[in-house]
Every structure is written in structure tokens, then in C-alpha cells.
Motif scaffolding. Structure first.
Motif, PDB file in Angstrom:
ATOM      1  N   ASP A 147      16.603 -13.046  19.755  1.00 56.56           N
ATOM      2  CA  ASP A 147      17.357 -14.145  19.883  1.00 56.56           C
ATOM      3  C   ASP A 147      18.754 -13.383  20.304  1.00 56.56           C
ATOM      4  O   ASP A 147      20.258 -13.271  20.226  1.00 56.56           O
ATOM      5  N   GLN A 148      18.266 -11.205  20.189  1.00 58.50           N
ATOM      6  CA  GLN A 148      20.307 -10.599  20.625  1.00 58.50           C
ATOM      7  C   GLN A 148      19.720  -9.733  21.873  1.00 58.50           C
ATOM      8  O   GLN A 148      18.266  -8.666  20.861  1.00 58.50           O
ATOM      9  N   ASP A 149      20.352  -9.476  22.405  1.00 60.82           N
ATOM     10  CA  ASP A 149      19.943  -8.166  23.179  1.00 60.82           C
ATOM     11  C   ASP A 149      19.813  -6.878  22.453  1.00 60.82           C
ATOM     12  O   ASP A 149      20.705  -6.799  21.790  1.00 60.82           O
ATOM     13  N   SER A 150      19.032  -6.186  22.748  1.00 58.76           N
ATOM     14  CA  SER A 150      19.051  -4.696  22.420  1.00 58.76           C
ATOM     15  C   SER A 150      19.382  -4.469  21.321  1.00 58.76           C
ATOM     16  O   SER A 150      19.779  -3.237  20.992  1.00 58.76           O
ATOM     17  N   HIS A 151      18.194  -5.630  20.524  1.00 62.32           N
ATOM     18  CA  HIS A 151      19.044  -5.952  19.077  1.00 62.32           C
ATOM     19  C   HIS A 151      17.722  -5.819  18.550  1.00 62.32           C
ATOM     20  O   HIS A 151      16.461  -6.267  18.676  1.00 62.32           O
ATOM     21  N   THR A 152      16.756  -4.265  17.970  1.00 65.86           N
ATOM     22  CA  THR A 152      16.034  -4.323  16.980  1.00 65.86           C
ATOM     23  C   THR A 152      15.868  -3.898  15.558  1.00 65.86           C
ATOM     24  O   THR A 152      16.542  -3.624  14.844  1.00 65.86           O
ATOM     25  N   VAL A 153      15.221  -4.713  15.315  1.00 61.25           N
ATOM     26  CA  VAL A 153      14.449  -5.011  13.494  1.00 61.25           C
ATOM     27  C   VAL A 153      13.423  -3.719  12.882  1.00 61.25           C
ATOM     28  O   VAL A 153      13.111  -4.140  13.859  1.00 61.25           O
ATOM     29  N   TYR A 154      13.687  -3.082  11.549  1.00 59.42           N
ATOM     30  CA  TYR A 154      12.754  -2.919  10.942  1.00 59.42           C
ATOM     31  C   TYR A 154      11.674  -2.751  10.344  1.00 59.42           C
ATOM     32  O   TYR A 154      13.069  -3.915   9.057  1.00 59.42           O
ATOM     33  N   GLN A 155      10.693  -2.666  10.041  1.00 57.35           N
ATOM     34  CA  GLN A 155       9.800  -3.335   8.676  1.00 57.35           C
ATOM     35  C   GLN A 155       8.868  -2.030   8.041  1.00 57.35           C
ATOM     36  O   GLN A 155       8.672  -1.677   8.960  1.00 57.35           O
ATOM     37  N   HIS A 156       9.362  -2.492   6.472  1.00 60.51           N
ATOM     38  CA  HIS A 156       8.337  -1.178   5.927  1.00 60.51           C
ATOM     39  C   HIS A 156       6.995  -1.152   6.281  1.00 60.51           C
ATOM     40  O   HIS A 156       5.967  -2.079   6.294  1.00 60.51           O
ATOM     41  N   GLY A 157       6.020  -0.100   7.249  1.00 63.76           N
ATOM     42  CA  GLY A 157       4.894  -0.207   6.674  1.00 63.76           C
ATOM     43  C   GLY A 157       4.253  -0.956   7.893  1.00 63.76           C
ATOM     44  O   GLY A 157       5.143  -1.739   8.334  1.00 63.76           O
ATOM     45  N   PHE A 158       3.099  -0.975   8.225  1.00 64.34           N
ATOM     46  CA  PHE A 158       2.312  -1.932   9.137  1.00 64.34           C
ATOM     47  C   PHE A 158       1.411  -2.229   8.316  1.00 64.34           C
ATOM     48  O   PHE A 158       0.575  -2.268   7.949  1.00 64.34           O
ATOM     49  N   HIS A 159       0.646  -3.743   9.201  1.00 62.56           N
ATOM     50  CA  HIS A 159      -0.610  -4.389   8.784  1.00 62.56           C
ATOM     51  C   HIS A 159      -1.860  -3.691   8.730  1.00 62.56           C
ATOM     52  O   HIS A 159      -1.604  -3.151   9.398  1.00 62.56           O
ATOM     53  N   VAL A 160      -1.993  -3.228   7.437  1.00 56.72           N
ATOM     54  CA  VAL A 160      -4.537  -3.872   8.109  1.00 56.72           C
ATOM     55  C   VAL A 160      -4.629  -3.778   8.648  1.00 56.72           C
ATOM     56  O   VAL A 160      -4.976  -3.506   9.230  1.00 56.72           O
ATOM     57  N   GLY A 161      -4.109  -5.030   9.246  1.00 56.79           N
ATOM     58  CA  GLY A 161      -5.116  -5.804  10.867  1.00 56.79           C
ATOM     59  C   GLY A 161      -3.995  -7.606  10.337  1.00 56.79           C
ATOM     60  O   GLY A 161      -3.285  -7.783  10.013  1.00 56.79           O
ATOM     61  N   ILE A 162      -4.952  -8.097  11.649  1.00 55.63           N
ATOM     62  CA  ILE A 162      -4.518  -9.195  11.584  1.00 55.63           C
ATOM     63  C   ILE A 162      -5.594  -9.986  11.907  1.00 55.63           C
ATOM     64  O   ILE A 162      -6.535 -10.271  12.206  1.00 55.63           O
ATOM     65  N   LYS A 163      -5.160 -11.409  11.963  1.00 53.72           N
ATOM     66  CA  LYS A 163      -5.943 -12.405  11.913  1.00 53.72           C
ATOM     67  C   LYS A 163      -6.091 -13.562  13.193  1.00 53.72           C
ATOM     68  O   LYS A 163      -4.553 -13.885  13.551  1.00 53.72           O
ATOM     69  N   ASP A 164      -6.790 -13.953  13.778  1.00 54.23           N
ATOM     70  CA  ASP A 164      -7.017 -14.082  15.090  1.00 54.23           C
ATOM     71  C   ASP A 164      -6.393 -16.103  14.790  1.00 54.23           C
ATOM     72  O   ASP A 164      -6.055 -16.465  14.089  1.00 54.23           O
ATOM     73  N   GLN A 165      -6.276 -16.655  15.939  1.00 56.70           N
ATOM     74  CA  GLN A 165      -5.819 -17.527  15.634  1.00 56.70           C
ATOM     75  C   GLN A 165      -6.427 -19.084  15.271  1.00 56.70           C
ATOM     76  O   GLN A 165      -5.915 -19.669  14.625  1.00 56.70           O
ATOM     77  N   TYR A 166      -7.658 -18.938  15.108  1.00 59.73           N
ATOM     78  CA  TYR A 166      -8.026 -20.053  13.971  1.00 59.73           C
ATOM     79  C   TYR A 166      -8.121 -19.516  12.933  1.00 59.73           C
ATOM     80  O   TYR A 166      -9.342 -19.661  12.226  1.00 59.73           O
ATOM     81  N   SER A 167      -7.129 -19.378  12.050  1.00 55.43           N
ATOM     82  CA  SER A 167      -6.734 -19.125  10.756  1.00 55.43           C
ATOM     83  C   SER A 167      -7.109 -20.073  10.019  1.00 55.43           C
ATOM     84  O   SER A 167      -7.492 -19.809   8.422  1.00 55.43           O
ATOM     85  N   GLY A 168      -7.317 -21.641   9.869  1.00 54.40           N
ATOM     86  CA  GLY A 168      -7.741 -22.108   9.371  1.00 54.40           C
ATOM     87  C   GLY A 168      -8.914 -22.605   9.320  1.00 54.40           C
ATOM     88  O   GLY A 168      -9.251 -23.417   8.347  1.00 54.40           O
ATOM     89  N   SER A 169     -10.571 -22.202   9.899  1.00 52.90           N
ATOM     90  CA  SER A 169     -11.242 -22.423   9.938  1.00 52.90           C
ATOM     91  C   SER A 169     -12.614 -21.455   9.421  1.00 52.90           C
ATOM     92  O   SER A 169     -11.448 -19.945   9.071  1.00 52.90           O
ATOM     93  N   LYS A 170     -13.412 -21.460   8.528  1.00 53.67           N
ATOM     94  CA  LYS A 170     -14.083 -21.001   8.159  1.00 53.67           C
ATOM     95  C   LYS A 170     -14.227 -18.958   8.855  1.00 53.67           C
ATOM     96  O   LYS A 170     -14.700 -18.071   8.408  1.00 53.67           O
ATOM     97  N   ASP A 171     -14.858 -19.581  10.235  1.00 54.53           N
ATOM     98  CA  ASP A 171     -15.375 -18.571  11.056  1.00 54.53           C
ATOM     99  C   ASP A 171     -13.922 -17.550  11.103  1.00 54.53           C
ATOM    100  O   ASP A 171     -14.028 -17.367  12.490  1.00 54.53           O
TER     101      ASP A 171
END
Length: 642
Positions: A147-171
Motif C-alpha cells: 500500500d506504500q511505495d518503497s516502504h519496508t516493515v520488519y518482523q522479528h525472526g522467520f517462520h519455522v515453515g509454511i502450511k499449504d493452501q489446503y490448511s483446512g484439510s487433514k491432508d
């Protein structure tokens, strides 16, 4: 409270407030933190800290997950505050050479067991982040805002990993971040071949690495990331899935980039993560409203009291035989000791202890000694100051106790030394047991628990006794008017003077003065952001003192005018009731801002907020009590009474 300040010190405090309200200047160095100078190719040791999640609020050790380990894991020396925060700082196999770029450096290969895969999936599901430290700088992930040009925000640490788009499924599939692309920013000395680290960033990737031939440790040539061909990871088309009996190869890149940021300003990135405009507007708005209300209250009280005192004194001088009305009528009962006077003395003494601790802590924070770079320093300072302020707790409680004609000073001293700390320690012990049951690194070890008890019994309790002995040896505080032997009957009160109603009304204004700052404090604690605006906090603390004092005085005046002289406890509870609103706001914050789903995490949140509300009750109640105590002594010593 308890520490006298000279006029010269006030000027230093004013300067410190100005420094804390502004972003760190290039010339402003954080006290107690020396810059580290690195020559070219000096080794840089990356340290790992706890794994954190805003969903569970339960920290875990970095090596509780199947990550690459160094030959020997060395725990860094931690202060008391770091241990209580759950920090567990250890060395790691990530070692760089200053200003020497590396590509596709292989750290290790790990074959996941069923237990490892389950642990990784749980941590990814709960959105845990990995925290690392280089030269005392926490690792951040830069995120470009759309939403803003050339504006960067920072978050502490990085996620262990990611979950795919089928987050609601058992598989649902889970992918681990096994490739880290580090960026180390440094500021070079123009005269010497020395550099200082001013930034530590990372971009995590999930890559299913492939290689040809047999595995040869760090010498293995990867086909997915080849430093010889200057091919590095730029996307994650083939992510590394978390599966049992699958091999995971951990790699990293490191790039060094010269920066114009000076060492003294390197923490600006971390401290300016929040939107300061909202903070400024909110604080100024709250300040103006409270100052306006305070001015009105002070003007009304001064005019009304001046008229009352003039009228009473005029009646005496003219010897008019008129019936006394209003607050003068109860002069013979207003200083009668209250019910449960012992308990009131205890809570007043504890409130003085809290007031002194907070005042001195904020002084140190304003001067920069408790900056976020001094990890755990704030909590350590608060604990130690609480212990040493036991001297003033004992003194205050015994002075008030002797004024109530009490004789057993040792009994009141023991209650002052134990009632509040024992209550808090009991709640803390139960919460710590729950954390221990979750096998979290946030559980306070037995040795640290023993150290806390030792501070309590070895230093705080003796100091309370010393203060109480000194206070009790002093002459008793004399009342400005004599107390009748037979208490007069309190007439029936109007509905709006009902104790419960007036007490609850009295807590609204003090809470209104602090609730905006409370939002930022809760955010820093529970959403794991840095809090550094101690200038704002000091101003809000002053506003809190003024509002607690004024609202208590006003309601006390109305109560005395209604010929109700039982003001001792009501003055304490009137200002102290703001703690109830604090706890209700904490509950509102829990359901609207946090995403905590685990029962244990919810219990921890409300348990710690209960402790905070209890402490706030003691603090504000004591402020209100002393304001009302000063007010009643002032007005009854200003009129002529036979």
C-alpha cells in the motif's frame, strides 16, 4: 517516592524525556553497550534464541526442533530478566566471516524421524518463529508493503515453515524453511579497515535440495544451489516437505552490504516498527482531555473549599449560634481508625514500595540504561528495585499503624513483607507449573526460583523490618482535630453516594488516562514487539498520579459533605477500582487482538494480567489514599474548632 531529587537532576530528567520522545540520534549511544569493531574476515558467531509464537505465548528452545547443531552447544550467560522472559541464547553452526560473501553454504543434512516431523508440523501450525542474534542485533525479516511505495516493515525472526493452501484439510502439507539468505549490513570506518554491524536481515526459503553422487558433508555439490555456477535460491518452486524419513539439507547464503546507518542508530529499525503517528495523536489527545478535566476539578475544589472554610471561620469569629453543617460536622470522627486498619496499613506500605520501584525504574529507562538492547535489563531492574524498596514499605506501613494507636509493629511488618509477594508468588508458581507441563523453555528453572525466594527472604523481608523499626520509633502523626469517644451515627446516604457506586465511578478517570498507553504495553508484551517510548510512559504515569489524586479528593469531599466519615478504605478503593477496568480491558484485548487458541495459553494470559491488575490496584489505591489523607488533614487544620 523515597528518593529526593535536586534541581540539577530535574534538568537531566527533562533532557532524557526529550531524548526518549525522539528517535535515536546518530550521536546518542546506549549506555552500557560498547560497539564491536570487526576487521575483514573476522569470524561472526550467530547465536540462536527461543522459538516464539503469538498464538501460544509458549517459548521453546531452538534445539527442541531438528535443526543443525554445533559440535558443542554453549549456553550464553543470562541475567535474571532474560531467564524470566524465557530467553535461551545458545551458539549455532552459522558462522560467517566479516565482509566475505558465501553462497549455498551447506550446514548439515538431517533425516527426519516420526517425532521430528510431528514436532515441526506442530510448530508450523502454531506459526512459531525462529529468533537469531548477531552482535546483539535480533534477526528481522523485511516485508515490502504493497500500500506504500518503497516502504519496508520488519518482523522479528522467520517462520519455522509454511502450511499449504489446503490448511483446512487433514491432508495439508507442511514445508520447512531450510535455506536462509542472510544480509548483514555494516558501517565502515572511513579512517581504518574496521566495520561495525548495523543490520541483520534474512529471507527464508523452502527448497528441496538435490545432489549428485554420494553425500560428502559441506563439500557436496548441490544441483539446486551451486556456488560455483553462482546459482543461488531465488524462489521455492520445489519446497522441502516435512515428512517422516525424508532428508532435509540446511543451507544458507550471506551477503555483506555497506550501510550509511551509524552504529548508534542501528536499533531504529527495531524501535520504529509501530506507527508513531497514532501513538503521538492518542497520547496528546489523552493528555489534553485529562489536563482539561484536572483544571476544572482543581478550580471547583479550590473555590468551593475556600468558601466553606471562610464561612466556618466567620461563624466562629462572630460567635453565631448556628448549627454546623457539611464536612465540619464530622470533625470529631473523621480521623477515627477504620475497620481492618492493619490490612490498610499493609496495602499502603506495599503501594509505596510499588511507587518507588516504578519511579526509579522509569528514571533509569529515561536515561537509556534499560533500552531494549539490554535484553532482560528492565525486568531485572524492576525485581531488584522492588526488593530494595521494602525499606520504604515497612516505614510507611508502621508510621500509619502507629497513628492508628497500634502496638504490635512486628505483626504488621510480617504482613507487609508477605501478603502481596506471597499472593503473587502463589499465582506465578501455578502458572510456571503449567508452562513446565508444556515442556516450554519459558518455565523458570528451580535455581532461578530459589534465587527469587532468596531475594525475597534474604533482602526484602529484612529491609521491611528495618524500615518498620525506624518508622515505629518515630513520634506518631498527630491528628489536626480530636476524635470523639463515641462515634456519631452516619445518616442515610443518597443513591449516588452508595459506596459501590462511587468506588466504581472513581476508577473510570484514572483508567481513561492510561488505557491508550496500556494498548501499546500489551502489544509489546503479547505480540512480541519492542517497547521503548519511556518518555510517553513517564508522562502517562504523571497523569495517572494527578487523576487518581483528584478524583479521590473530589469524591472524598462529597462524602464528608454528606456526613459520612468512613473515608479511609473508600479513598483507597476509589482509585484502586481502576484495576478492575484494566482487567476488563485486558479481557477485551484478548478476544479482539490476540489469536490464542490453547487453553493453557489463555490461562497464562489471564493469570499474568491478574497479577498486573492486582499490582495496579495497590499502586493507584495508595496514590488515592495519600491524596485523600493529605486533603482531610489540610481542610480540618484550616478551620477553627472548639
Amino acid at each position: 517516592m523515597g528518593i529526593s531529587r535536586s534541581l540539577a537532576t530535574i534538568s537531566w530528567i527533562a533532557m532524557a524525556v526529550a531524548l526518549s520522545l525522539a528517535p535515536a540520534a546518530d550521536c546518542f549511544y546506549l549506555p552500557g553497550v560498547a560497539p564491536a569493531d570487526f576487521q575483514k574476515k573476522d569470524p561472526l558467531q550467530v547465536k540462536v534464541n527461543k522459538l516464539t509464537s503469538i498464538k501460544t505465548q509458549l517459548p521453546y528452545s531452538y534445539y527442541s526442533l531438528p535443526y543443525c547443531r554445533p559440535e558443542t552447544i554453549i549456553d550464553s550467560a543470562e541475567n535474571l530478566g532474560e531467564v524470566l522472559r524465557g530467553d535461551r541464547i545458545e551458539n549455532s553452526p552459522y558462522v560467517f566471516k566479516m565482509r566475505e560473501q558465501e553462497m549455498c553454504h551447506i550446514v548439515c543434512k538431517i533425516t527426519l524421524t516420526e517425532k521430528d516431523a510431528k514436532a515441526l508440523k506442530e510448530k508450523i501450525e502454531e506459526e512459531y518463529r525462529v529468533n537469531m542474534i548477531l552482535d546483539n542485533l535480533p534477526l528481522v525479516v523485511p516485508i515490502k508493503r504493497l500500500d506504500q511505495d518503497s516502504h519496508t516493515v520488519y518482523q522479528h525472526g522467520f517462520h519455522v515453515g509454511i502450511k499449504d493452501q489446503y490448511s483446512g484439510s487433514k491432508d495439508a502439507k507442511y514445508y520447512i524453511h531450510n535455506h536462509l539468505s542472510f544480509l548483514v549490513k555494516y558501517h565502515k570506518d572511513p579512517q581504518l579497515d574496521l566495520a561495525r554491524i548495523v543490520g541483520f536481515e534474512v529471507k527464508p526459503f523452502s527448497v528441496k535440495h538435490e545432489y549428485e553422487g554420494e553425500w560428502d558433508g559441506s563439500k557436496t555439490r548441490l544441483s539446486t544451489c551451486d556456488p560455483h555456477a553462482k546459482q543461488t535460491v531465488t524462489n521455492s518452486e520445489t519446497p522441502q516437505e516435512v515428512e517422516e524419513k525424508k532428508d532435509v539439507i540446511f543451507t544458507y547464503d550471506v551477503e555483506f552490504k555497506e550501510s550509511e546507518i551509524k552504529w548508534a542508530s542501528r536499533w531504529d529499525t527495531y524501535l520504529l516498527m509501530n506507527d508513531d503517528q497514532i501513538h503521538w495523536f492518542s497520547i496528546v489527545n489523552s493528555l489534553m482531555i485529562v489536563l482539561f478535566l484536572s483544571g476544572m476539578v482543581a478550580m471547583i475544589m479550590l473555590r468551593t473549599l475556600y468558601r466553606d472554610i471562610s464561612k466556618y471561620n466567620q461563624l466562629e469569629t462572630q460567635e453565631e449560634a448556628q448549627e454546623e453543617t457539611g464536612w465540619k460536622l464530622v470533625h470529631g470522627d473523621v480521623f477515627r481508625p477504620p475497620v481492618n486498619a492493619d490490612l490498610l496499613c499493609v496495602y499502603v506500605g506495599t503501594g509505596v514500595q510499588f511507587f518507588g520501584m516504578l519511579m526509579v525504574t522509569m528514571m533509569f529507562a529515561l536515561l537509556g540504561f534499560l533500552s531494549p538492547s539490554n535484553r532482560g535489563g528492565l525486568m531485572t531492574a524492576m525485581l531488584l528495585l522492588w526488593v530494595f524498596m521494602g525499606l520504604f514499605a515497612g516505614y510507611s506501613s508502621s508510621r500509619l499503624y502507629k497513628m492508628f494507636k497500634g502496638a504490635e509493629w512486628k505483626k504488621i511488618t510480617l504482613k507487609t513483607a508477605f501478603i502481596f509477594p506471597a499472593t503473587v508468588f502463589a499465582i506465578f508458581f501455578v502458572l510456571n507449573a503449567l508452562i513446565w507441563g508444556e515442556k516450554s523453555s519459558g518455565a523458570v528453572p528451580f535455581t532461578t526460583m530459589f534465587a527469587l525466594v532468596l531475594l525475597w527472604f534474604g533482602i526484602s523481608v529484612p529491609l521491611v523490618f528495618v524500615g518498620s523499626y525506624i518508622g515505629f520509633k518515630k513520634p506518631a502523626i498527630e491528628d489536626p482535630v480530636k476524635t470523639n469517644k463515641i462515634p456519631r451515627q452516619i445518616p442515610e446516604q443518597a443513591w449516588y453516594m452508595n459506596p459501590i457506586f462511587s468506588i466504581l465511578i472513581g476508577g473510570i478517570l484514572p483508567f481513561g488516562a492510561v488505557f491508550i498507553e496500556l494498548f501499546f504495553i500489551l502489544t509489546s508484551i503479547w505480540l512480541q514487539q519492542f517497547y521503548y517510548l519511556f518518555g510517553f510512559l513517564f508522562l502517562v504515569f504523571l497523569i495517572l498520579i494527578v487523576t487518581c489524586a483528584e478524583i479521590t479528593i473530589v469524591l472524598c469531599y462529597f462524602q464528608l459533605c454528606s456526613e459520612d466519615y468512613s473515608w479511609w478504605w473508600r479513598s483507597y478503593l476509589t482509585a484502586g477500582s481502576s484495576a478492575l477496568y484494566l482487567f476488563l480491558y485486558a479481557a477485551f484485548y484478548f478476544f479482539t487482538k490476540l489469536e490464542i487458541t490453547k487453553l493453557v495459553s489463555g490461562i497464562l494470559y489471564f493469570g499474568y494480567m491478574l497479577i498486573a491488575s492486582y499490582a495496579f490496584f495497590v499502586l493507584t489505591g495508595t496514590i488515592g489514599f495519600y491524596a485523600c489523607f493529605w486533603f482531610t488533614r489540610l481542610i480540618y487544620s484550616s478551620v477553627k474548632i472548639d
